[in-house]
Every structure is written in C-alpha cells, then in structure tokens.
Design an enzyme around this catalytic site. Structure first.
Site, PDB file in Angstrom:
ATOM      1  N   LYS A   1       0.848  -1.194   0.000  1.00 46.85           N
ATOM      2  CA  LYS A   1       0.000   0.000   0.000  1.00 46.85           C
ATOM      3  C   LYS A   1       0.883   1.243   0.000  1.00 46.85           C
ATOM      4  O   LYS A   1       1.764   1.393   0.867  1.00 46.85           O
ATOM      5  CB  LYS A   1      -0.854  -0.035   1.270  1.00 46.85           C
ATOM      6  CG  LYS A   1      -2.251   0.470   1.120  1.00 46.85           C
ATOM      7  CD  LYS A   1      -3.003   0.163   2.408  1.00 46.85           C
ATOM      8  CE  LYS A   1      -4.330   0.855   2.444  1.00 46.85           C
ATOM      9  NZ  LYS A   1      -4.909   0.820   3.783  1.00 46.85           N
TER      10      LYS A   1
HETATM   11  C1  E4P Z   1      -8.234   1.094   4.280  1.00 49.18           C
HETATM   12  O1  E4P Z   1      -7.543   0.740   3.379  1.00 49.18           O
HETATM   13  C2  E4P Z   1      -8.158   2.444   4.867  1.00 49.18           C
HETATM   14  O2  E4P Z   1      -6.902   2.682   5.392  1.00 49.18           O
HETATM   15  C3  E4P Z   1      -9.238   2.620   5.891  1.00 49.18           C
HETATM   16  O3  E4P Z   1     -10.455   2.159   5.343  1.00 49.18           O
HETATM   17  C4  E4P Z   1      -9.369   4.033   6.407  1.00 49.18           C
HETATM   18  O4  E4P Z   1     -10.528   4.128   7.182  1.00 49.18           O
HETATM   19  P1  E4P Z   1     -10.805   5.365   8.171  1.00 49.18           P
HETATM   20  O5  E4P Z   1     -11.039   6.587   7.352  1.00 49.18           O
HETATM   21  O6  E4P Z   1     -12.026   4.973   8.944  1.00 49.18           O
HETATM   22  O7  E4P Z   1      -9.587   5.507   9.031  1.00 49.18           O
END
Ligand code: E4P
Length: 217
Positions: A83
């Site tokens: 990522k």
């Molecule tokens: C997933 O890949 C993301 O990092 C995550 O869904 C972020 O979610 P949040 O905005 O609730 O922190």
C-alpha cells in the site's frame, strides 16, 4: 463485489474467513498501532489466514525507500499487496513495484485525478476514502461512481477498493455504484446481516413451527 476486512483482529478475521465470505484484508499504520503488535508478524499471520490480498502500508515518504520497504513487505507472502500513498513519490514507487510484478494498492485517494494517475502507474487497486469525504460534508460515494466511469472509459484494469467505510449504507452504495471491492471495518461487517424484521420474523416462524409438533430430522 469483493468483501475485504479493514482491520487486524486475527480471531475475528479467521472466523469470517472460515465462513468463506472474505476475499481479502486491508491494514494501515493506525490499525497496526491499535493492534499493539509488530507489523511484519501481523501481516504474516493475516496472509496465512486469508487466501486473497492483504494490504500492508509502507512508512517511507520517498520513492526509493518506498520501493525497498515494498519489496520487503511483498516478500512476507505471495498475497501481500503493497500500500502506497498517492503522492508523486508514491506513484513513482508504484510504477517500479508494479513492473516487478508486485501488487500495489494506492491509498488515501480523494479525487478522480488521483485515481487516474494510480491507474496510469499500474496499481492493482486504488482506495478512495469515502467516509473521510463524508466527514467534510461531501458525497464520498460520488468519487466511486466518477472513478468507475473513468476506468470504464479507458478500460483500466485497476480495481476500485472502496475504503473508509463507516456505515452499512456505505456498503450498499459501493455495491450499487460498482466498486470492485469494499474494505469494511469488523463492526460494520457484523451489522451487514442484521435486520429487525429478520429477527422478529424468525421468532414468529420458530414459535409457529414448535406448535406444529413436527420435526424435520
Ligand atoms: C483502508 O484501506 C483504509 O486505510 C481505511 O479504510 C481508512 O478508514 P478510516 O477513514 O475509517 O480511518
């Protein structure tokens, strides 16, 4: 639409994987912090439980170190997806890692132009954060439909991985607008099956069945 779990609770992730309903897992540095565990160990354990993609996020901000970290993360298991943030350095690292055959998820996507660049850089996934856009009183789901249109116009193979999901309705909207994947926090995932009419209907059917005095087995 594929369903990923957004989190690192090994026991719960294992439980839902055993049901055959989970296609992958996503993590981020905040999730790792909350787990209180070593990131490499968490990713390694998750990659052994889930047959699909497990996203692990780099910490570096410059492309050279992102590539080094990405290679190290990808070596944990074949199903690890690296990522990377959507920045110029992230896009450069995406191109390098994708050219090496490493799966990349471009994260922190808040605009269609960022999603266009992620696809051009060869990302396997792009992660639009719909909940965080909603937090700013914007329509996060509109970003999913815009990216869907752009990717279909140009036949990009990058998959739309809807992230920052906060409600059951977000999951429904993602499915309606054609997201390829929704990554869902465990508490929201557990609410997906719930409906008060299912509960009351089942209570009535169970009570009436008992009154028949019959048994099936
Ligand atoms: C997933 O890949 C993301 O990092 C995550 O869904 C972020 O979610 P949040 O905005 O609730 O922190």
């Amino acid at each position: 639409m594929q369903l990923f779990l957004d989190g690192s609770d090994i026991n719960k992730i294992r439980k839902y994987c055993e049901l055959g309903l989970i296609d992958g897992v996503t993590t981020n540095p905040s999730i790792i912090l909350k787990s209180g565990k070593n990131m490499i160990e968490v990713i390694s354990e998750l990659a052994g439980i889930v047959s699909g993609s497990v996203s692990a996020e780099v910490s570096a901000l410059d492309s050279d170190t992102m590539v080094q970290e990405g290679i190290k993360l990808a070596e944990i298991a074949e199903n690890v997806t690296v990522k990377l943030p959507i920045t110029w350095d992230g896009l450069k690292a995406c191109k390098t890692l994708s050219n090496k055959g490493i799966s990349v998820n471009m994260t922190l996507c808040f605009s269609s132009s960022q999603a266009l660049l992620a696809a051009k850089a060869g990302a396997e996934y792009v992660s639009p954060f719909i909940g965080r856009l909603d937090d700013l009183n914007l329509e996060g789901i509109d970003l999913i439909s815009d990216i869907k249109l752009i990717y279909s116009n140009y036949k990009f193979s990058t998959k739309i991985l809807a992230a920052s999901i906060r409600t059951v309705n977000h999951v429904k909207q993602c499915a309606c607008f054609g997201a390829d994947v929704a990554t869902i926090p465990l508490d929201i995932f557990e609410k997906l099956v719930k409906h008060p009419l299912t509960d009351s209907g089942l209570s009535q059917f169970t009570a009436d069945w008992e009154k028949t005095g019959q048994s099936i087995i």
